[in-house]
Design a protein around this motif. Sequence first.
Motif, short mmCIF file in Angstrom:
data_model
loop_
_atom_site.label_atom_id
_atom_site.label_comp_id
_atom_site.label_asym_id
_atom_site.label_seq_id
_atom_site.Cartn_x
_atom_site.Cartn_y
_atom_site.Cartn_z
N UNK A 190 0.84 -1.20 0.00
CA UNK A 190 0.00 0.00 0.00
C UNK A 190 0.87 1.25 0.00
N UNK A 191 0.58 2.18 -0.93
CA UNK A 191 1.35 3.43 -1.00
C UNK A 191 1.20 4.28 0.25
N UNK A 192 0.09 4.13 0.97
CA UNK A 192 -0.17 4.94 2.16
C UNK A 192 -0.11 4.10 3.44
N UNK A 193 0.66 3.02 3.39
CA UNK A 193 0.73 2.10 4.54
C UNK A 193 1.09 2.83 5.83
N UNK A 194 2.02 3.79 5.71
CA UNK A 194 2.44 4.54 6.90
C UNK A 194 1.94 5.98 6.89
N UNK A 195 0.99 6.27 5.98
CA UNK A 195 0.53 7.65 5.85
C UNK A 195 -0.75 7.94 6.61
N UNK A 196 -1.35 6.92 7.22
CA UNK A 196 -2.59 7.12 7.96
C UNK A 196 -2.32 6.99 9.47
N UNK A 197 -3.30 7.38 10.26
CA UNK A 197 -3.13 7.29 11.71
C UNK A 197 -2.87 5.85 12.14
N UNK A 198 -3.62 4.92 11.51
CA UNK A 198 -3.39 3.51 11.77
C UNK A 198 -2.66 2.90 10.60
N UNK A 199 -1.57 2.20 10.86
CA UNK A 199 -0.81 1.56 9.79
C UNK A 199 -1.65 0.45 9.16
N UNK A 200 -1.68 0.44 7.81
CA UNK A 200 -2.43 -0.60 7.10
C UNK A 200 -1.80 -1.97 7.38
N UNK A 201 -2.65 -2.94 7.63
CA UNK A 201 -2.18 -4.29 7.97
C UNK A 201 -2.30 -5.25 6.79
N UNK A 202 -2.53 -4.72 5.61
CA UNK A 202 -2.71 -5.59 4.44
C UNK A 202 -1.38 -6.21 4.00
N UNK A 203 -1.50 -7.29 3.24
CA UNK A 203 -0.34 -8.06 2.81
C UNK A 203 0.56 -7.26 1.87
N UNK A 204 1.86 -7.56 1.91
CA UNK A 204 2.73 -7.12 0.82
C UNK A 204 2.92 -8.32 -0.11
N UNK A 205 3.14 -8.04 -1.39
CA UNK A 205 3.12 -9.10 -2.40
C UNK A 205 4.30 -9.01 -3.34
N UNK A 206 4.74 -10.14 -3.82
CA UNK A 206 5.70 -10.15 -4.93
C UNK A 206 4.90 -10.23 -6.23
N UNK A 207 5.55 -9.90 -7.34
CA UNK A 207 4.86 -9.97 -8.63
C UNK A 207 4.45 -11.41 -8.94
N UNK A 208 5.25 -12.38 -8.55
CA UNK A 208 4.90 -13.78 -8.80
C UNK A 208 3.62 -14.16 -8.05
N UNK A 209 3.46 -13.63 -6.85
CA UNK A 209 2.24 -13.93 -6.08
C UNK A 209 1.01 -13.31 -6.74
N UNK A 210 1.16 -12.09 -7.26
CA UNK A 210 0.04 -11.44 -7.97
C UNK A 210 -0.34 -12.26 -9.20
#
Length: 361
Positions: free
Chosen positions: A189-209
Amino acid sequence: MVWGQRKRFADGKVTVPFKRFLGYDMGPDRNLVVNPDQAKIVKRIYGLFLQVKAPHTIAKTLTDEPETFTAAGNEKWNPSTIKSILTNEKYKGDALLQKSYTVDFLTKEKKANEGEIPQYYVKGNHEAIIEPEIFDLVQKQMALRTKGNNRRRSTSIFSSKIICGDCGSFYGSKVWHSNTKYRRTVWRCNHKYGNEEKCQTLHLTEDEIKEVFIKATNQLVDMKDEVISNYEDMKEMLFGTAQLESEQGKLEDELNEVAGLIEDCINENARVALDQAEYEKRYNGLVERFDKANGRLEEIKEQITERQARGQQIEMFLKDLEKVGVVEQFDEDLFLVLVESVQVGRDKMVVRFKDGTEVEG
C-alpha cells in the motif's frame, strides 16, 4: 482576411493548416489525404488503448519498437502525443475548425478557443482512419478514467490495479534491501504509513500477484457461460438509457421554451415601460429556471455517456472472455483486458473483473 477565412469555415470549406499530421498528408486542395503507412500506426494506437493500455504505456511501447516514428520523425513518443491522437476528431473524418485563434497578428500569439470566437464542425470532411463508432467508444472509455489522489498510472501493468483493503489506496512497488544480495521488489500500500493507523494488508511479490490472477481467471472461465447469460438478462436494467434519453428530450424542450420566454421578457421591457422591480423578479426567475434545467441536462448527458461506456466496456470484456480457455501461465495482455482491480486484504485477495464479477484468489 479573418472574415474571409471564417466565412469559408461557415460554408463548410475546410483547409487544414499543418506541416506534420500523423496518418495524413496534405492534398492538392490543402485538405487531408490518408498516408497508408502512418495510418497503421494510428490504428495501432487506438487498438492498444482499447486493450486498456494508457497513453504512457502506449508511448513506451512505440518508443521501444524500431522504425516507429512520430509525425515529426522522432523515435521517442510522449504520452501527450498519444492522448492528442486519441482525442483528435480528424481521425474519424470530421474537422473541428478554430480550436485556437491568433490573439495578435503582429506577434503571432495563439490562444486556445474557449468560446471567444465561433467554432465550426464539419462532418465527413475527409477519409477516416478510425471508424466513427470506434473513435466515440475511445472518448467514452477516456471519460471513465479516474482522477484525484488515486488517479491511474501506467509505470507497470500492476499500477492502479492493486488496491489496499484497509484504506483503499493503490499499491506501489518498493525495493527492499536495495544494496545487498537480498534485493527484491515487493508491492505494498502506497499509504501504509501515511494514515493514523498503519495498514495491515499483505505485501506481495509480482509472482504472487500473477498466481492469484491465474487461479481467479480459471475460476471465471469455469462459470463464463453463466456470467454471459446473467449479463444478457441484466444489461437493459443496468446500462439502458431510454429513460434518461426521454428526460433529456424533455429538458431540451424546457430549455427552448424558457429561452423563448426570456427573449420575450427582454423585448417587452424594451417596448413598454414596465415596473423594473417586477421585471427583474420575472427575468431572474426565468434565468434561475433555465440554469436549473441546464444543470440537470448536463447531469443526464454525463450519466448517459457513463452508462454507454460501461456497457460497451463489459461487452468487449465478454467477447474476450469467450475466447479464453484454461490459463496455465501469466499473460500480460490478458491481465489488462480482464482485470478491473485486485483488492488485497489482511489474509486474502479478491480479483474484480471488468464485468463486476469478484473471485477470491
